[in-house]
Scaffold this motif. Structure first.
Motif, PDB file in Angstrom:
ATOM      1  N   ALA A 138      39.390  10.343  69.045  1.00  0.00           N
ATOM      2  CA  ALA A 138      40.089   9.903  70.262  1.00  0.00           C
ATOM      3  C   ALA A 138      41.600   9.999  70.099  1.00  0.00           C
ATOM      4  O   ALA A 138      42.320  10.423  71.000  1.00  0.00           O
ATOM      5  N   ASP A 139      42.094   9.596  68.949  1.00  0.00           N
ATOM      6  CA  ASP A 139      43.542   9.591  68.701  1.00  0.00           C
ATOM      7  C   ASP A 139      43.837  10.293  67.383  1.00  0.00           C
ATOM      8  O   ASP A 139      43.017  10.310  66.471  1.00  0.00           O
ATOM      9  N   HIS A 140      45.027  10.832  67.284  1.00  0.00           N
ATOM     10  CA  HIS A 140      45.461  11.433  66.028  1.00  0.00           C
ATOM     11  C   HIS A 140      46.969  11.269  65.880  1.00  0.00           C
ATOM     12  O   HIS A 140      47.691  11.099  66.861  1.00  0.00           O
ATOM     13  N   GLN A 141      47.411  11.305  64.643  1.00  0.00           N
ATOM     14  CA  GLN A 141      48.828  11.122  64.359  1.00  0.00           C
ATOM     15  C   GLN A 141      49.595  12.416  64.601  1.00  0.00           C
ATOM     16  O   GLN A 141      49.163  13.479  64.151  1.00  0.00           O
ATOM     17  N   PRO A 142      50.723  12.347  65.283  1.00  0.00           N
ATOM     18  CA  PRO A 142      51.564  13.544  65.464  1.00  0.00           C
ATOM     19  C   PRO A 142      52.018  14.081  64.106  1.00  0.00           C
ATOM     20  O   PRO A 142      52.457  13.325  63.235  1.00  0.00           O
ATOM     21  N   GLY A 143      51.876  15.358  63.922  1.00  0.00           N
ATOM     22  CA  GLY A 143      52.274  15.977  62.659  1.00  0.00           C
ATOM     23  C   GLY A 143      51.192  15.955  61.607  1.00  0.00           C
ATOM     24  O   GLY A 143      51.210  16.761  60.678  1.00  0.00           O
ATOM     25  N   LYS A 144      50.259  15.004  61.735  1.00  0.00           N
ATOM     26  CA  LYS A 144      49.133  14.912  60.791  1.00  0.00           C
ATOM     27  C   LYS A 144      47.842  14.691  61.582  1.00  0.00           C
ATOM     28  O   LYS A 144      47.192  13.650  61.466  1.00  0.00           O
ATOM     29  N   LEU A 168      47.892  19.429  57.398  1.00  0.00           N
ATOM     30  CA  LEU A 168      47.535  18.806  58.675  1.00  0.00           C
ATOM     31  C   LEU A 168      47.083  17.358  58.494  1.00  0.00           C
ATOM     32  O   LEU A 168      46.728  16.694  59.468  1.00  0.00           O
ATOM     33  N   GLY A 169      47.131  16.872  57.260  1.00  0.00           N
ATOM     34  CA  GLY A 169      46.849  15.464  56.996  1.00  0.00           C
ATOM     35  C   GLY A 169      45.494  15.174  56.395  1.00  0.00           C
ATOM     36  O   GLY A 169      45.215  14.032  56.029  1.00  0.00           O
ATOM     37  N   ALA A 170      44.633  16.167  56.291  1.00  0.00           N
ATOM     38  CA  ALA A 170      43.283  15.931  55.769  1.00  0.00           C
ATOM     39  C   ALA A 170      43.297  15.754  54.250  1.00  0.00           C
ATOM     40  O   ALA A 170      44.175  16.273  53.558  1.00  0.00           O
ATOM     41  N   SER A 171      42.301  15.022  53.765  1.00  0.00           N
ATOM     42  CA  SER A 171      42.047  14.959  52.328  1.00  0.00           C
ATOM     43  C   SER A 171      41.051  16.072  52.035  1.00  0.00           C
ATOM     44  O   SER A 171      39.937  16.072  52.571  1.00  0.00           O
ATOM     45  N   VAL A 172      41.429  17.015  51.185  1.00  0.00           N
ATOM     46  CA  VAL A 172      40.627  18.219  50.992  1.00  0.00           C
ATOM     47  C   VAL A 172      40.221  18.369  49.529  1.00  0.00           C
ATOM     48  O   VAL A 172      41.036  18.194  48.628  1.00  0.00           O
TER      49      VAL A 172
END
Length: 372
Positions: A138-144, A168-172
């Protein structure tokens, strides 16, 4: 393995040969036959029997450690919790492919070298992954935008796709069977402290981490990988197992067509030298239809299949409705999971009826054979 008619006939022969040795009356003897007749019409059981003999009375115990049954004409497989779904002795890794990529391990980050098409492919595959994953939040952080998501990058190579997903902010977690590839990837990410915290690399195959990472990831990415494995079905099964319910699987690969052979192997490898000779084996290419069939059979619903075309003169990729060469696929794992342990509860009414009719309601049959 006994099942259906085989259970009835072989069970009858076994019982007939040892009827005098059974405890109980002769009326008890046809129990297995009754079970088989019932299974033919309504409920099909496949029992794997493991005999053991112990004690002075030679009591023989048959234990069923897995059962498969069909209900309403739809097959569903159940395994007891301690039964391993995939053996780590199996592998989807082709040793000849490992040798090919080992020789190129130091060239991953050369944007003008043999991996230039993969660098350029990020212009398509990174937004493809990002945009489809954002549909689930539903929501996401701008930049991440992918913050909070856990992604597994299978066959990560030198980290060409792993790093953009981390940014993009993910833990990979990136895995690759070629140790030198992982060393290259680790070295490159070390230059960025942010990526160093978000990305973890492991030198291993997918099937090696299936058990410890079951239903762990929000997304699994296998980009330009499935055309290099030796067992595609097992590979897809493993991908499905490590996905959370509702998780996404992203695949990019090459279609198995005459055009893909002409352009993907003859032209790209033997004439133009876009990729090194021997990089691909046409027999391992897979059509979208076959891939979709395998995905669907493993509880994954295909959402998107889109064609990808590479221009060797400009060095850029673009989307296309034509999937005869390269294509990308996005599939989602079903949110409704059938857990193996409570199989007896799933068909409670049926097993109650079976108990009444056959007087045998257990997956364990004990036959006492006494010395004469």
């Amino acid at each position: 393995m006994w099942g259906g008619r085989k259970l009835s006939s072989s069970g009858s022969r076994f019982l007939g040969a040892h009827r005098s040795a059974f405890r109980g009356t002769q009326a008890d003897c046809p129990r297995l036959t009754t079970l088989a007749a019932y299974s033919k019409n309504q409920l099909s059981w496949t029992l794997q029997i493991r005999p053991s003999v112990f004690s002075e009375y030679r009591i023989m115990c048959f234990k069923s450690y897995s059962m498969t049954f069909a209900c309403l004409n739809r097959m569903k497989s159940y395994r007891l919790p301690w039964t391993r779904l995939y053996s780590t002795s199996q592998t989807t890794v082709d040793s000849s492919e490992v040798k090919t990529f080992l020789a190129l391990a130091h060239r991953w980050w050369d944007e003008q070298g043999v991996y230039a098409p993969l660098h350029s492919m990020n212009d398509l595959r990174v937004p493809f992954i990002r945009d489809n994953l954002l549909k689930t939040v539903a929501d996401h952080q701008p930049g991440k935008p992918l913050s909070g998501m856990k992604i597994l990058d299978v066959g990560c190579g030198g980290g060409l796709l792993t790093e953009p997903l981390g940014r993009l902010g993910a833990s990979v977690i990136g895995i690759d069977p070629v140790d030198e590839n992982i060393k290259t990837a680790q070295h490159h990410k070390s230059f960025d402290p942010v990526l160093d915290k978000r990305i973890e690399y492991r030198a291993c195959s997918l099937e090696k981490i299936v058990e410890e990472t079951a239903e762990t990831f929000d997304a699994v990415v296998a980009s330009e990988v499935v055309e290099h494995v030796i067992d595609l079905e097992t590979f897809i099964q493993c991908c499905c197992q490590v996905l959370k319910p509702g998780g996404s699987l992203f695949i990019t690969t090459i279609n198995k067509t005459q055009l893909s052979y002409a352009l993907g192997i003859v032209f790209s490898e033997q004439i133009a030298g876009i990729v090194p000779k021997g990089t691909h084996t046409w027999e391992k290419f897979v059509s979208p239809e076959k891939l979709e069939s395998i995905l669907e059979s493993n509880g994954l619903s295909v959402q998107t299949v889109a064609g990808m075309l590479y221009n060797p003169f400009s060095g850029y990729w673009h989307w296309s409705e034509n999937t005869s060469l390269n294509y990308a696929a996005h599939a989602v794992k079903s949110s409704i999971q059938e857990h193996p342990a409570p199989a007896e509860f799933a068909l409670k009414e049926e097993t109650e009826e079976l108990r009444t009719e056959t007087s045998t309601n257990s997956a364990e049959f004990i036959v006492g054979v006494f010395c004469t």
